[in-house]
Design a protein around this motif. Structure first.
Motif, mmCIF file in Angstrom:
data_model
loop_
_atom_site.group_PDB
_atom_site.id
_atom_site.type_symbol
_atom_site.label_atom_id
_atom_site.label_comp_id
_atom_site.label_asym_id
_atom_site.label_seq_id
_atom_site.Cartn_x
_atom_site.Cartn_y
_atom_site.Cartn_z
ATOM 1 N N TYR A 125 7.834 10.382 -10.418
ATOM 2 C CA TYR A 125 8.320 11.376 -9.458
ATOM 3 C C TYR A 125 7.746 11.168 -8.058
ATOM 4 O O TYR A 125 7.890 12.036 -7.200
ATOM 5 N N LEU A 126 7.117 10.021 -7.806
ATOM 6 C CA LEU A 126 6.585 9.722 -6.480
ATOM 7 C C LEU A 126 7.724 9.243 -5.585
ATOM 8 O O LEU A 126 8.468 8.329 -5.951
ATOM 9 N N THR A 127 7.878 9.852 -4.417
ATOM 10 C CA THR A 127 8.973 9.521 -3.515
ATOM 11 C C THR A 127 8.911 8.055 -3.089
ATOM 12 O O THR A 127 7.851 7.550 -2.707
ATOM 13 N N ALA A 128 10.037 7.358 -3.162
ATOM 14 C CA ALA A 128 10.134 5.972 -2.702
ATOM 15 C C ALA A 128 10.772 5.958 -1.312
ATOM 16 O O ALA A 128 11.907 6.402 -1.147
ATOM 17 N N VAL A 129 10.046 5.478 -0.316
ATOM 18 C CA VAL A 129 10.557 5.353 1.041
ATOM 19 C C VAL A 129 10.881 3.884 1.281
ATOM 20 O O VAL A 129 9.976 3.033 1.319
ATOM 21 N N ARG A 130 12.148 3.569 1.436
ATOM 22 C CA ARG A 130 12.561 2.166 1.467
ATOM 23 C C ARG A 130 11.970 1.391 2.630
ATOM 24 O O ARG A 130 11.707 0.195 2.522
ATOM 25 N N SER A 131 11.742 2.064 3.738
ATOM 26 C CA SER A 131 11.233 1.372 4.925
ATOM 27 C C SER A 131 9.715 1.199 4.894
ATOM 28 O O SER A 131 9.158 0.469 5.722
ATOM 29 N N ARG A 137 2.933 1.763 -4.220
ATOM 30 C CA ARG A 137 3.826 1.021 -5.107
ATOM 31 C C ARG A 137 3.939 -0.434 -4.675
ATOM 32 O O ARG A 137 3.883 -1.355 -5.497
ATOM 33 N N MET A 138 4.138 -0.669 -3.388
ATOM 34 C CA MET A 138 4.318 -2.031 -2.905
ATOM 35 C C MET A 138 3.039 -2.845 -3.074
ATOM 36 O O MET A 138 3.083 -4.038 -3.381
ATOM 37 N N LEU A 139 1.892 -2.221 -2.877
ATOM 38 C CA LEU A 139 0.615 -2.922 -3.010
ATOM 39 C C LEU A 139 0.425 -3.443 -4.427
ATOM 40 O O LEU A 139 -0.072 -4.558 -4.632
ATOM 41 N N PHE A 140 0.855 -2.648 -5.415
ATOM 42 C CA PHE A 140 0.692 -3.036 -6.809
ATOM 43 C C PHE A 140 1.997 -3.541 -7.417
ATOM 44 O O PHE A 140 2.267 -3.330 -8.593
ATOM 45 N N ASP A 141 2.801 -4.218 -6.607
ATOM 46 C CA ASP A 141 3.998 -4.936 -7.063
ATOM 47 C C ASP A 141 5.061 -4.031 -7.668
ATOM 48 O O ASP A 141 5.720 -4.394 -8.660
ATOM 49 N N ALA A 143 8.724 -2.144 -7.826
ATOM 50 C CA ALA A 143 10.065 -2.691 -7.586
ATOM 51 C C ALA A 143 10.527 -2.357 -6.174
ATOM 52 O O ALA A 143 10.324 -1.250 -5.686
ATOM 53 N N ASP A 144 11.151 -3.319 -5.522
ATOM 54 C CA ASP A 144 11.698 -3.127 -4.187
ATOM 55 C C ASP A 144 12.926 -2.219 -4.288
ATOM 56 O O ASP A 144 13.923 -2.589 -4.922
ATOM 57 N N PRO A 145 12.890 -1.020 -3.689
ATOM 58 C CA PRO A 145 14.022 -0.094 -3.826
ATOM 59 C C PRO A 145 15.262 -0.527 -3.062
ATOM 60 O O PRO A 145 16.311 0.110 -3.170
ATOM 61 N N ASN A 146 15.173 -1.617 -2.287
ATOM 62 C CA ASN A 146 16.312 -2.072 -1.503
ATOM 63 C C ASN A 146 17.217 -3.036 -2.254
ATOM 64 O O ASN A 146 18.286 -3.386 -1.762
ATOM 65 N N THR A 147 16.801 -3.479 -3.418
ATOM 66 C CA THR A 147 17.574 -4.514 -4.086
ATOM 67 C C THR A 147 17.450 -4.380 -5.601
ATOM 68 O O THR A 147 16.608 -3.637 -6.107
ATOM 69 N N VAL A 148 18.310 -5.119 -6.316
ATOM 70 C CA VAL A 148 18.199 -5.198 -7.775
ATOM 71 C C VAL A 148 17.056 -6.149 -8.103
ATOM 72 O O VAL A 148 17.006 -7.272 -7.612
ATOM 73 N N GLU A 150 15.134 -8.364 -10.742
ATOM 74 C CA GLU A 150 15.211 -9.010 -12.054
ATOM 75 C C GLU A 150 13.883 -8.889 -12.794
ATOM 76 O O GLU A 150 13.829 -8.529 -13.967
ATOM 77 N N ALA A 151 12.799 -9.171 -12.092
ATOM 78 C CA ALA A 151 11.451 -9.049 -12.644
ATOM 79 C C ALA A 151 10.498 -8.797 -11.488
ATOM 80 O O ALA A 151 10.663 -9.370 -10.407
ATOM 81 N N ARG A 152 9.530 -7.962 -11.695
ATOM 82 C CA ARG A 152 8.582 -7.646 -10.622
ATOM 83 C C ARG A 152 7.627 -8.816 -10.360
ATOM 84 O O ARG A 152 7.348 -9.619 -11.254
ATOM 85 N N ASN A 153 7.143 -8.880 -9.125
ATOM 86 C CA ASN A 153 6.083 -9.835 -8.825
ATOM 87 C C ASN A 153 4.840 -9.444 -9.614
ATOM 88 O O ASN A 153 4.647 -8.287 -9.999
ATOM 89 N N ASP A 154 3.990 -10.408 -9.838
ATOM 90 C CA ASP A 154 2.761 -10.155 -10.594
ATOM 91 C C ASP A 154 1.603 -10.792 -9.838
ATOM 92 O O ASP A 154 1.208 -11.921 -10.114
ATOM 93 N N SER A 155 1.083 -10.072 -8.856
ATOM 94 C CA SER A 155 0.040 -10.624 -7.994
ATOM 95 C C SER A 155 -1.317 -9.992 -8.307
ATOM 96 O O SER A 155 -1.395 -8.848 -8.768
ATOM 97 N N VAL A 156 -2.360 -10.747 -8.056
ATOM 98 C CA VAL A 156 -3.729 -10.241 -8.121
ATOM 99 C C VAL A 156 -4.379 -10.614 -6.797
ATOM 100 O O VAL A 156 -4.763 -11.758 -6.581
ATOM 101 N N VAL A 157 -4.460 -9.640 -5.890
ATOM 102 C CA VAL A 157 -4.943 -9.915 -4.543
ATOM 103 C C VAL A 157 -6.059 -8.936 -4.177
ATOM 104 O O VAL A 157 -6.197 -7.858 -4.767
ATOM 105 N N ALA A 158 -6.857 -9.333 -3.182
ATOM 106 C CA ALA A 158 -8.019 -8.538 -2.791
ATOM 107 C C ALA A 158 -7.686 -7.103 -2.382
ATOM 108 O O ALA A 158 -8.432 -6.176 -2.734
ATOM 109 N N PRO A 159 -6.590 -6.851 -1.632
ATOM 110 C CA PRO A 159 -6.296 -5.455 -1.249
ATOM 111 C C PRO A 159 -6.138 -4.506 -2.429
ATOM 112 O O PRO A 159 -6.416 -3.308 -2.303
ATOM 113 N N GLN A 160 -5.707 -5.008 -3.589
ATOM 114 C CA GLN A 160 -5.598 -4.142 -4.762
ATOM 115 C C GLN A 160 -6.982 -3.664 -5.211
ATOM 116 O O GLN A 160 -7.184 -2.480 -5.503
ATOM 117 N N ALA A 161 -7.948 -4.590 -5.252
ATOM 118 C CA ALA A 161 -9.307 -4.223 -5.628
ATOM 119 C C ALA A 161 -9.931 -3.297 -4.588
ATOM 120 O O ALA A 161 -10.638 -2.339 -4.927
#
Length: 244
Positions: A125-131, A137-141, A143-148, A150-161
């Protein structure tokens, strides 16, 4: 449909190109299995819940993610599902798990979406703002609300930690988890540490883990603040973020 459900549980579908079953797509790794699952899906009245149950109770799903030497030699990329994939929690699963750990998840079904990350409603129920490309949501991969997708990215990057270490939401859930510790557990560091491991990881800690955690909180001199630090550290660990 069954291929997408399989992908949800294994990180990759029997047909790896989920959106393309045509000639340009990837052939199925187990075509007979895919056909059998499709027939079971129809025979069970197109029940998605029944398909989840069938897959999750299978020997394939219950495998460990740690490969044996022979499996690693014959199937190094795990294309044949000789072991379970090590799967990172999705953005929605991670936030909901943090809320569960803090004992504050609002399980109410339905209603309007919410913009404030601190509101303990399920992340569904968290609001998705396309812009907004800088959201949780975007930080932790997510889904991009602007497109279909197929499979989410699966990244492990420093900003997540860094988010887990410093964001007020994560720190607040660690504080609430520390407050949930039973009084008798706080009076005995080993019992308190064991309670935390069972609550967060569904297992009993090893002697080495108990000793390390006890050293962090100051042993018998542990304070509420030190218990909070331990809770936060465990919630930032790989074991909390990944499903093995």
């Amino acid at each position: 449909m069954v291929n997408r459900i399989w992908q949800h549980h294994f990180g990759r579908g029997i047909v790896a190109t989920t959106n393309n079953f045509g000639k340009l797509g990837t052939p199925p790794s187990h075509p007979e299995l895919l056909d059998w699952l499709a027939h079971r899906f129809m025979d069970n009245g197109w029940s998605i819940k029944a398909m989840h149950r069938l897959i999750c109770t299978s020997a394939a799903y219950q495998q460990t993610s740690i490969p044996g030497a022979e499996a690693l030699r014959l199937d190094p990329d795990n294309a044949l599902f000789t072991r379970q994939h090590r799967i990172k929690l999705t953005a929605e699963e991670l936030r909901d798990t943090l809320l569960v750990a803090g004992g504050s998840l609002d399980r109410t079904i339905g209603g309007i979406s919410v913009k404030d990350l601190q509101i303990p409603r399920r992340t569904l129920y968290l609001t998705a703002v396309r812009s907004d490309r800088s959201s949780f949501r975007m930080l932790f991969d997510g889904a991009d609300p602007n497109t279909v997708v197929e499979a989410r990215n699966d990244s492990v990057v420093a900003p997540q930690a860094l988010w887990l270490l410093n964001h007020p939401f994560a720190m607040d859930q660690a504080s609430k988890l520390a407050q949930r510790l039973p009084l008798e557990a706080k009076q005995d560091p080993a019992n308190g540490i064991t309670w935390l491991y069972r609550e967060l990881f569904s297992r009993t800690p090893s002697v080495a883990e108990i000793n390390l955690a006890a050293q962090l909180i100051g042993g018998d001199q542990a304070t509420p603040a030190s218990w909070e630090i331990l809770c936060h550290a465990l919630m930032c660990s790989n074991e909390f973020l990944f499903v093995d």
